[in-house]
Enzyme design. Structure first.
Site, PDB file in Angstrom:
ATOM      1  N   LYS A  68       0.854  -1.191   0.000  1.00  0.00           N
ATOM      2  CA  LYS A  68       0.000   0.000   0.000  1.00  0.00           C
ATOM      3  C   LYS A  68       0.878   1.225   0.000  1.00  0.00           C
ATOM      4  CE  LYS A  68      -4.044   2.020   0.599  1.00  0.00           C
ATOM      5  NZ  LYS A  68      -3.709   2.895  -0.552  1.00  0.00           N
ATOM      6  N   LYS A  92       5.373   2.072   8.252  1.00  0.00           N
ATOM      7  CA  LYS A  92       4.250   2.930   8.651  1.00  0.00           C
ATOM      8  C   LYS A  92       3.007   2.075   8.908  1.00  0.00           C
ATOM      9  CE  LYS A  92       4.059   6.627   6.122  1.00  0.00           C
ATOM     10  NZ  LYS A  92       3.752   7.600   5.045  1.00  0.00           N
ATOM     11  N   LYS A 104       4.969   1.949  -3.167  1.00  0.00           N
ATOM     12  CA  LYS A 104       4.952   3.362  -3.551  1.00  0.00           C
ATOM     13  C   LYS A 104       5.115   3.470  -5.054  1.00  0.00           C
ATOM     14  CE  LYS A 104       4.841   7.393  -1.372  1.00  0.00           C
ATOM     15  NZ  LYS A 104       4.331   7.641  -0.009  1.00  0.00           N
ATOM     16  N   THR A 188      -4.184  12.803   6.757  1.00  0.00           N
ATOM     17  CA  THR A 188      -2.759  12.782   7.117  1.00  0.00           C
ATOM     18  C   THR A 188      -2.464  13.900   8.122  1.00  0.00           C
ATOM     19  OG1 THR A 188      -2.322  11.966   4.896  1.00  0.00           O
ATOM     20  CG2 THR A 188      -0.423  12.645   6.171  1.00  0.00           C
ATOM     21  N   ASN A 219      -1.510  19.884   1.023  1.00  0.00           N
ATOM     22  CA  ASN A 219      -2.665  19.274   1.686  1.00  0.00           C
ATOM     23  C   ASN A 219      -2.369  18.934   3.152  1.00  0.00           C
ATOM     24  OD1 ASN A 219      -3.933  16.594   2.603  1.00  0.00           O
ATOM     25  ND2 ASN A 219      -5.378  17.294   1.068  1.00  0.00           N
ATOM     26  N   SER A 356      -7.004   5.490   4.343  1.00  0.00           N
ATOM     27  CA  SER A 356      -7.034   4.723   3.087  1.00  0.00           C
ATOM     28  C   SER A 356      -7.484   3.287   3.364  1.00  0.00           C
ATOM     29  CB  SER A 356      -5.646   4.685   2.441  1.00  0.00           C
ATOM     30  OG  SER A 356      -5.425   5.838   1.668  1.00  0.00           O
TER      31      SER A 356
HETATM   32  N1  GLU Z   1       1.016   8.923   0.404  1.00  0.00           N
HETATM   33  C1  GLU Z   1       0.539   8.750   1.729  1.00  0.00           C
HETATM   34  C2  GLU Z   1       1.673   8.319   2.631  1.00  0.00           C
HETATM   35  O1  GLU Z   1       2.833   8.564   2.366  1.00  0.00           O
HETATM   36  C3  GLU Z   1      -0.699   7.883   1.811  1.00  0.00           C
HETATM   37  C4  GLU Z   1      -0.573   6.487   1.315  1.00  0.00           C
HETATM   38  C5  GLU Z   1      -1.888   5.721   1.242  1.00  0.00           C
HETATM   39  O2  GLU Z   1      -2.913   6.280   1.589  1.00  0.00           O
HETATM   40  O3  GLU Z   1      -1.843   4.572   0.812  1.00  0.00           O
HETATM   41  O4  GLU Z   1       1.475   7.788   3.682  1.00  0.00           O
END
Ligand code: GLU
Length: 429
Positions: A68, A92, A104, A188, A219, A356
């Site tokens: 993810k 994370k 990613k 976030t 954001n 998410s």
């Molecule tokens: N891009 C965000 C992060 O770095 C969200 C990733 C997601 O929602 O999968 O955590």
């Protein structure tokens, strides 16, 4: 230290492994991505010419579930960066205990130089390139730097066209109309705010209103600043890529954001409805903002902004990392010696991926939650992870980053053990 961000990520892992060791085979698996995909994406530009962009998707580790992580559109995107960001996603998701591995994606592009239609063609081209590499049970993308819900909407549409069935769970951060979750947009920043609130007393910040400087007003930075201001904290400075604004008695983040949307200018303002009035303020560089004497510094832009060169000048009492990878390992050591606590990215910005996860759950159930439910559930998850990390700090007397890694490693290790490993089948047994 070289320019490789991945080396930063590996140094962080190496440090955590000194406190919590796992078996050597699992350690090896955490040092390389499971799969890496590189694609050339041809895009027809508005003037009829063709441009080819470089795109990447990395599925780093899927021990805890499907990979993810977001998709970044930025001129600085490289495979090294995407790999590092996918590594951080692994930790994370593990630190907040959601059932995902880390992934990613990214495209090397400056979207500010593209028209909206060109960005749509690029987004669809990228999705079409990675369609076979991802899947609702395999790898689920989302927004990241310079991508948003509109782009996620184009991408879910493209994927659904390819598979000939509407598949909302392929991507998160979508518009509500296409299966997005309420409360994802500010998740976030909100998660960062919940983490700060949960940890501030133990970090010695007390329970009084705090002065806060936010580097990066996209954001994440905006929503964090706005929530903090709504709860009585004073946002004294914010910045964008061009520079920072400062107001000793506090900015109104909502008005600053509104004016920026209207005029693309970052200025202190007060808005009533859509009419904004610019008010007196000072300007400074991003570098100066980082060294302000505030209670909390929140880097909310890109990697590697707090380094060995400026760490010694940091005056904030605590740092909340809303960006991914803003602090170098050398800076981490300097800050620890100075007694400045760093709430690490893998905890402080985990609110986005947590909501998410809620979105993905809602898509699979076909049942959609109220915004208040999303906020409550997010708070429960962040509070729990923050407490676990603080407890580990009492136990190990090391920095919060290492404690967050230890919490994540414990979960990853549990999954490794539960899956049954080679040991069970080693020769002679
Ligand atoms: N891009 C965000 C992060 O770095 C969200 C990733 C997601 O929602 O999968 O955590």
């Amino acid at each position: 230290m070289s320019d490789s961000i991945f080396e930063t990520a590996m140094a962080q892992l190496g440090k955590a492994l000194q406190y919590y060791s796992i078996d050597t085979e699992s350690e090896l698996r955490l040092q390389t991505p499971r799969a890496t995909y590189t694609a050339s994406i041809p895009v027809r530009m508005d003037d009829g010419s063709l441009k080819v962009f470089q795109g990447y998707r990395v599925r780093y580790n899927d021990l805890l579930g499907p990979t993810k992580g977001g998709i970044r559109f930025h001129p600085g995107v490289t495979l090294d960066e995407v790999k590092s960001l996918a590594f951080w996603m692994t930790f994370k998701c593990a630190v907040v205990g959601i059932p995902y591995g880390g992934g990613k994606g990214g495209v090397t592009v400056n979207p500010k130089e593209l028209s909206l239609l060109e960005i749509e063609r690029l987004s669809r081209g990228y999705m079409s390139a990675i369609a076979d590499f991802i899947g609702p049970n395999v790898d689920i993308p989302a927004p990241d730097v310079y991508t948003n819900s509109m782009i996620m909407g184009w991408m879910v549409d493209e994927y659904s066209n390819i598979t000939r069935e509407f598949t909302p769970s392929i991507i998160t951060g979508k518009p509500i109309a296409l299966g997005g979750s309420r409360g994802r947009e500010d998740a976030t920043g909100r998660g960062g705010f919940y983490a700060l609130e949960a940890m501030k007393e133990k970090l010695g910040l007390g329970s009084k209103p705090l002065t806060i400087a936010v580097q990066g007003f996209g954001n994440v930075g905006y929503h964090f600043a706005n929530l903090a201001a709504q709860h009585g904290h004073k946002i004294v400075a914010v910045s964008d890529s061009k520079g920072a604004i400062y107001k000793k008695d506090g900015l109104d983040p909502e008005s600053v954001h509104k004016l920026k949307q209207q005029s693309r200018e970052l200025k202190a303002a007060y808005c009533k409805d859509s009419v904004c009035e610019i008010v007196e303020h000072d300007t400074m560089t991003n570098e100066e903002l980082l060294e302000l004497d505030v209670d909390v510094l929140a880097p909310a832009a890109l990697e590697n902004v707090i380094t060995k060169d400026n760490a010694k000048n940091i005056k904030a009492k605590a740092i909340v990392e809303l960006a991914n990878g803003p602090t170098s390992p050398e800076a981490d050591e300097i800050l620890f010696e100075k007694g400045i606590d760093v709430v690490p990215d893998i905890l402080a910005n985990a609110g986005g991926v947590t909501v998410s996860y809620f979105e993905w759950v809602q898509n699979r159930a076909g049942y959609y939650w109220e915004e208040a439910d999303v906020h409550d559930k997010l708070k429960i998850i962040i509070d729990k992870a923050a407490k676990e990390v603080m407890d580990l700090k009492d136990e190990h007397n090391t920095n919060l980053r290492t404690c967050a890694y230890i919490a994540a490693l414990r979960r990853i290790n549990e999954a490794v053990k539960a899956k049954g490993t080679r040991q069970n089948f080693s020769s002679g047994s």
